[in-house]
Scaffold this motif. Structure first.
Motif, short mmCIF file in Angstrom:
data_model
loop_
_atom_site.label_atom_id
_atom_site.label_comp_id
_atom_site.label_asym_id
_atom_site.label_seq_id
_atom_site.Cartn_x
_atom_site.Cartn_y
_atom_site.Cartn_z
N ARG A 203 0.84 -1.21 0.00
CA ARG A 203 0.00 0.00 0.00
C ARG A 203 0.87 1.26 0.00
O ARG A 203 1.95 1.29 0.61
N CYS A 204 0.40 2.29 -0.69
CA CYS A 204 1.16 3.52 -0.80
C CYS A 204 1.18 4.33 0.49
O CYS A 204 2.00 5.24 0.64
N ARG A 205 0.27 4.03 1.40
CA ARG A 205 0.26 4.66 2.71
C ARG A 205 0.08 3.57 3.76
O ARG A 205 -0.55 2.54 3.49
N VAL A 216 -10.79 -0.49 10.07
CA VAL A 216 -9.42 -0.47 9.56
C VAL A 216 -9.40 0.32 8.25
O VAL A 216 -10.26 0.13 7.38
N ARG A 217 -8.44 1.21 8.12
CA ARG A 217 -8.35 2.05 6.92
C ARG A 217 -7.16 1.58 6.08
O ARG A 217 -6.02 1.56 6.56
N VAL A 218 -7.46 1.21 4.81
CA VAL A 218 -6.46 0.68 3.90
C VAL A 218 -6.37 1.58 2.68
O VAL A 218 -7.39 1.87 2.04
N TYR A 222 -1.79 0.93 -4.56
CA TYR A 222 -0.73 0.04 -4.12
C TYR A 222 0.35 -0.06 -5.19
O TYR A 222 0.17 0.37 -6.32
N VAL A 223 1.48 -0.64 -4.80
CA VAL A 223 2.59 -0.90 -5.71
C VAL A 223 2.79 -2.40 -5.78
O VAL A 223 2.85 -3.07 -4.75
N ARG A 224 2.87 -2.94 -6.99
CA ARG A 224 3.09 -4.38 -7.15
C ARG A 224 4.56 -4.71 -6.95
O ARG A 224 5.44 -4.10 -7.53
N HIS A 225 4.80 -5.73 -6.15
CA HIS A 225 6.17 -6.18 -5.89
C HIS A 225 6.39 -7.60 -6.42
O HIS A 225 7.22 -8.33 -5.89
N THR A 327 -6.94 -10.60 1.82
CA THR A 327 -7.86 -9.48 1.67
C THR A 327 -7.90 -8.67 2.96
O THR A 327 -8.18 -9.22 4.03
N PRO A 328 -7.61 -7.35 2.94
CA PRO A 328 -7.21 -6.56 1.77
C PRO A 328 -5.74 -6.72 1.41
O PRO A 328 -5.34 -6.53 0.29
N GLY A 329 -4.90 -7.03 2.35
CA GLY A 329 -3.50 -7.32 2.07
C GLY A 329 -2.61 -6.09 1.95
O GLY A 329 -2.97 -5.10 1.32
N ASP A 330 -1.44 -6.18 2.59
CA ASP A 330 -0.45 -5.10 2.50
C ASP A 330 0.92 -5.77 2.69
O ASP A 330 1.36 -6.00 3.82
N PHE A 331 1.58 -6.09 1.57
CA PHE A 331 2.83 -6.84 1.61
C PHE A 331 3.92 -6.04 0.88
O PHE A 331 3.82 -5.81 -0.32
N PRO A 332 4.95 -5.63 1.59
CA PRO A 332 6.00 -4.82 0.96
C PRO A 332 6.91 -5.59 0.02
O PRO A 332 7.71 -4.98 -0.70
N GLY A 333 6.81 -6.92 -0.01
CA GLY A 333 7.66 -7.70 -0.90
C GLY A 333 7.25 -9.15 -0.91
O GLY A 333 6.41 -9.61 -0.12
N LEU A 334 7.82 -9.92 -1.86
CA LEU A 334 7.49 -11.33 -1.98
C LEU A 334 7.91 -12.13 -0.75
O LEU A 334 7.23 -13.10 -0.38
N GLY A 335 9.00 -11.74 -0.13
CA GLY A 335 9.44 -12.44 1.07
C GLY A 335 8.42 -12.36 2.18
O GLY A 335 8.12 -13.36 2.85
N THR A 336 7.88 -11.18 2.39
CA THR A 336 6.86 -11.00 3.42
C THR A 336 5.60 -11.79 3.09
O THR A 336 5.00 -12.42 3.96
N LEU A 337 5.19 -11.77 1.81
CA LEU A 337 4.01 -12.50 1.38
C LEU A 337 4.20 -13.99 1.62
O LEU A 337 3.32 -14.68 2.17
N SER A 338 5.34 -14.55 1.19
CA SER A 338 5.60 -15.98 1.37
C SER A 338 5.62 -16.35 2.84
O SER A 338 5.02 -17.35 3.26
N HIS A 339 6.32 -15.55 3.64
CA HIS A 339 6.41 -15.84 5.08
C HIS A 339 5.02 -15.82 5.72
O HIS A 339 4.69 -16.68 6.56
N THR A 340 4.19 -14.85 5.34
CA THR A 340 2.85 -14.74 5.93
C THR A 340 1.99 -15.94 5.56
O THR A 340 1.26 -16.49 6.41
N LEU A 341 2.04 -16.36 4.30
CA LEU A 341 1.24 -17.51 3.86
C LEU A 341 1.65 -18.77 4.60
O LEU A 341 0.79 -19.52 5.10
#
Length: 389
Positions: A203-205, A216-218, A222-225, A327-341
């Protein structure tokens, strides 16, 4: 002139419970709540004047509903049938509106995808069958049936020639049978599938946590990583999930996941391990069956019919992950996404339970018979309905 004595009211336990629910129900209609309060007060021995003063109504109103309940019980608290104002819209006009609503607009030469109230009004007016109609009148006519041509559902007709036979194999496995024989105590069932191209959206913010009166405010932008895939295997009997997060789907990631599971003692030593998969390119057809058997001789691949991923129980796990993690999701990178999953899968397995699958092969047969009958009825209806002028 003395007032008539108040009619005594006596309640059974069931009547008292029903009336209390009506009197306290947040969604109870005001008239029903008021009538219940009148009867409850009367049952406590209060006279009509006292009830009227407490509820801010007239004594005649209290006397009316008290007497009706005394004479007819709970049924007496309902409104009596009323004739109402005579209908001004003829039955012929009503039938014309319903008949038109039950046809597709294209069948009548109207360039619309679906009907709305105003469009139906315009068409019946053009045909000369409308008498003193408005769009709201059209909607009331359709509500009596009810017909809602502005709503639609998307569906897929079973097109796999062996749909019932293939699906029955999987449904029988869920019931503990294979080819008419009960499964052995050590047999295992794995439901395997992939959720491809999961985007790491940053997310940009910063996301703001919930506060009193504020969700929750999202940030919308967003920026795709990049993206990765989630491959998962669900043990149908235990509810445990095994997962990997490769960059993309394919034969190698699929076989790696299967190897990760099959190298565990409970699967490696099992008499048979049934692997339920869909028709994705990484495990499609006889080559995939042969590849799996060569790598793991006790594994038996079972394919779902085409367009029948709903038979694969791991899809339920994916729906849980979509709602709780992505959903809604806020992941700064693929590493964070993989670790969270993977962390969620680990958390899920701590309390995992098998799904209570109740849909059987007999239910499937009945459903397919119902679909066939409905298709025949729809075809007959389209042929028999009169075309709009």
């Amino acid at each position: 002139m003395p007032l008539p004595r108040a009619v005594p009211v006596t309640l059974t336990a069931a009547e008292r419970t029903t009336l209390k629910i009506r009197a306290r129900g947040a969604k109870t209609a005001h008239r029903d709540r008021l009538r219940a309060q009148i009867v409850l007060a009367a049952a406590r021995g209060r006279d009509n004047a006292r009830i009227a003063a407490d509820l801010r109504i007239t004594a005649d109103t209290a006397r009316k509903w008290r007497g009706r309940f005394a004479g007819r019980g709970l049924a007496g608290l309902a409104d009596l049938p009323r004739s109402g104002r005579p209908r001004r819209i003829s039955e012929l006009t009503r039938a014309a509106v319903v008949a038109l609503a039950c046809q597709l607009p294209a069948a009548t030469g109207v360039p619309l995808s679906r009907w709305t109230g105003p469009e139906l009004l315009a068409e019946v007016t053009r045909a000369g069958t409308a008498q003193q109609l408005s769009a709201s009148s059209v909607l009331r006519i359709l509500a009596e049936h009810p017909v809602k041509p502005w709503q639609y559902q998307s569906w897929i007709f079973p097109r796999d020639p062996g749909f019932e036979a293939k699906a029955s194999v999987i449904l029988d496995l869920y019931q503990g049978y294979y080819q008419g024989q009960r499964l052995a105590p050590g047999d295992r069932i794995l439901s395997v599938d992939a959720k491809p191209s999961i985007q790491a959206r940053g997310r940009c913010r910063p996301t703001i946590a919930a506060a009193r009166g504020t969700p929750v405010r999202v940030e919308h932008e967003y920026v795709r990583h990049g993206a990765l895939a989630l491959l998962a295997a669900l043990d149908v009997h235990t509810g445990k999930v095994f997962a990997t997060t490769p960059p993309a789907t394919g034969i190698t990631p699929f076989m790696d996941l299967i190897g990760q599971v099959m190298n565990r003692p409970e699967y490696k030593q099992a008499p048979r391990v049934f692997v339920i998969v869909d028709n994705g390119s990484d495990h499609r057809g006889q080559p995939a069956i042969t590849r799996l058997r060569d790598a793991h001789p006790n594994a038996i691949m079972v394919h779902t019919p085409v367009h029948a991923s709903w038979l694969n129980q791991v899809e339920i796990v994916f729906s849980v992950i979509q709602k709780k993690v992505l959903t809604p999701g806020d992941f700064p990178g693929l590493g964070t996404l993989s670790h969270t999953l993977l962390a969620f899968v680990h958390r899920y397995n701590r309390t995992a339970r098998p799904f209570k699958w109740k849909f059987t092969a007999e239910d499937l047969t009945a459903l397919l018979r119902h679909i066939s009958q409905r298709e025949q009825a729809a075809t007959t209806q389209q042929v028999s309905l009169p075309q709009a002028a």
